[in-house]
Scaffold this active site. Structure first.
Site, short mmCIF file in Angstrom:
data_model
loop_
_atom_site.label_atom_id
_atom_site.label_comp_id
_atom_site.label_asym_id
_atom_site.label_seq_id
_atom_site.Cartn_x
_atom_site.Cartn_y
_atom_site.Cartn_z
N TYR A 60 3.95 -16.19 -1.44
CA TYR A 60 5.35 -16.04 -1.87
C TYR A 60 5.98 -17.36 -2.28
CZ TYR A 60 5.09 -11.40 0.33
OH TYR A 60 4.74 -10.12 0.69
N LYS A 72 -8.41 -13.19 5.86
CA LYS A 72 -9.42 -12.62 4.95
C LYS A 72 -10.44 -13.73 4.70
CE LYS A 72 -10.93 -9.34 2.18
NZ LYS A 72 -11.56 -8.11 2.72
N ASP A 112 -8.13 -6.11 6.12
CA ASP A 112 -8.42 -4.71 5.74
C ASP A 112 -8.76 -3.88 6.99
OD1 ASP A 112 -10.46 -6.57 5.68
OD2 ASP A 112 -11.66 -5.53 4.18
N ASP A 158 3.82 -9.35 6.10
CA ASP A 158 4.83 -8.50 5.46
C ASP A 158 4.37 -7.04 5.49
OD1 ASP A 158 6.99 -7.63 4.03
OD2 ASP A 158 6.49 -8.66 2.17
N ASP A 212 5.50 -3.86 8.41
CA ASP A 212 6.10 -2.60 7.94
C ASP A 212 5.25 -1.41 8.38
OD1 ASP A 212 8.32 -3.70 6.82
OD2 ASP A 212 8.09 -2.68 4.89
#
Ligand code: NAD
Length: 373
Positions: free
Chosen positions: A155, A205, A238, A262, A266
């Site tokens: 971001y 990752k 994942d 993020d 959620d």
């Protein structure tokens, strides 16, 4: 007058703090009012001195000053030990051609105060598990504390767009992290785990991304050197997306970078079954922490007196715990909320069509339960 030892000891433990209240827009105003009453009661019951200073942020600030985060609000926040925020935004300020939007106030306050860690507890209330979209046996007992890095990664890395010779376009974003940015959030996660079940899961990752390999290496180094008593594990993002809904009870503290956090927070917010119950904190290296409910300004119900104030009341408990180091007081508020839910009191959003109490009544019920314990 000779003061008793017990009196002096109690006085030494009394905390004096200025708390900035930024109610914002819509239901933000209604829910912050209830949380403020609880904080006042905490001060009275435990002998602390809290002063409250109000500031404008979001749409109401744009209306009054043209800025989503006026300098005056920022000064109030800088002079405070902690900040309690309601929510910002609403259809009135949704004009895409507007010079500034309410959300700009949120981004600016995080940046100005260096709030690099977003802390989000995901705890399933035993009294509301049936509201979760997942099976009760999976959700009951879930208690996860997420640490999401908030000011780095994809971001904030370099980004751009270019037109190719054939007229098509190419765009890029860069995921970038430096060692110190990883170290400081890993430390916060390690410290939090010590007060909990002593386990930290790092999500990355690393099988594909170089930035994740630095993340993993740094996490291992900090945890081994500074938190040898805390159990650690690595999970790929994942796999984590699956584990979070198939075996959420396996996790205690989870630490991850901005984008992964993020998405995961959620996803995690669905576990307890209601957004109206979830608080969050944004913390920096020093200076005040910012505490807020995870929901928005809910323009559809604003002004009706039916909003659920519990997420903001629980955000006030986080404020006491993380910024003022008042664990007993934080736990007392959390217990009061649990008690009220255990007695079947519900605001409309969690009543499932059954009888519901108003925002103010829910605040009163928590206050009564808090005073009774
Ligand atoms: P929202 O969270 O405001 O509302 C989503 C739904 O949940 C609505 O039906 C609302 O009535 C309900 N809801 C939310 N909080 C509730 C509560 N405490 N009690 C009962 N019901 C509740 O999200 P949205 O509708 O997507 O956004 C509305 C506005 O809020 C937008 O302007 C958005 O930009 C803003 N927003 C602000 C924040 C923030 O300030 N941190 C976060 C999200 C959205």
């Amino acid at each position: 007058m000779k003061l008793s030892k017990a009196y002096l000891f109690e006085k030494a433990l009394a905390v004096r703090a200025q708390i900035a209240l930024l109610p914002g827009d819509g239901i933000g105003v209604e829910v912050v009012a209830e949380a403020e009453k609880l904080l006042q009661a905490v001060a009275k019951k435990f002998g602390h001195e809290f002063s409250f200073v109000r500031g404008l942020i979001g749409g109401c600030a744009i209306d009054a000053t043209g800025e989503a985060l006026p300098d005056e609000t920022l000064s109030i926040c800088r002079a405070s030990q902690a900040i309690l925020l309601g929510a910002v935004g609403g259809p009135k300020w949704d004009n895409p051609s507007a010079k500034t939007r309410p959300e700009a106030g949120l981004l600016k306050i995080r940046k100005e105060l260096g709030l690099f860690a977003n802390v989000r507890p995901i705890k399933a209330s035993p009294y509301l598990v049936q509201a979760s979209p997942l099976k009760t046996e999976i959700v009951a007992g879930v208690d996860i504390l997420f640490f999401r890095e908030l000011t780095g990664g994809l971001y904030f890395g370099e980004s751009g767009r270019k037109t190719n010779p054939d007229g098509s376009e190419t765009a890029f974003n860069t995921m970038i992290y430096s060692t110190y940015e990883i170290e400081r959030i890993v430390r916060l996660a390690g410290q939090a785990a010590r007060g909990r079940r002593k386990k930290v899961t790092s999500v990355d990752k690393a099988n594909v991304l170089e930035v994740s390999r630095l993340w993993r290496q740094t996490f291992d180094r900090v945890m081994q050197a500074e938190f040898p008593d805390v159990q650690t594990e690595h999970v790929l993002i994942d796999a984590m997306a699956m584990h979070l809904i198939s075996k959420p009870k396996n996790f205690d503290v989870v630490v991850t970078e901005n984008l992964f956090g993020d998405i995961l927070t959620d996803e995690g917010s669905m576990l307890p079954g209601s957004m109206g119950l979830l608080p969050s904190a944004s913390l920096g290296a020093d200076g005040p922490g910012l505490y807020e409910p995870i929901h928005g300004s809910a323009p559809d119900i604003a002004g009706k007196g039916i909003a659920n104030p519990l997420a903001t009341i629980l955000a006030a408990a986080m404020l006491l715990r993380h910024s003022l180091h008042l664990e007993t007081e934080a736990v007392a508020i959390e217990k009061a909320v649990d008690h009220v839910l255990s007695r079947g009191h519900r605001t409309a959003d969690i009543a499932g069509g059954g009888p519901a109490v108003s925002t103010v009544r829910m605040g009163e019920l928590v206050l009564e339960a808090f005073l009774a314990v």
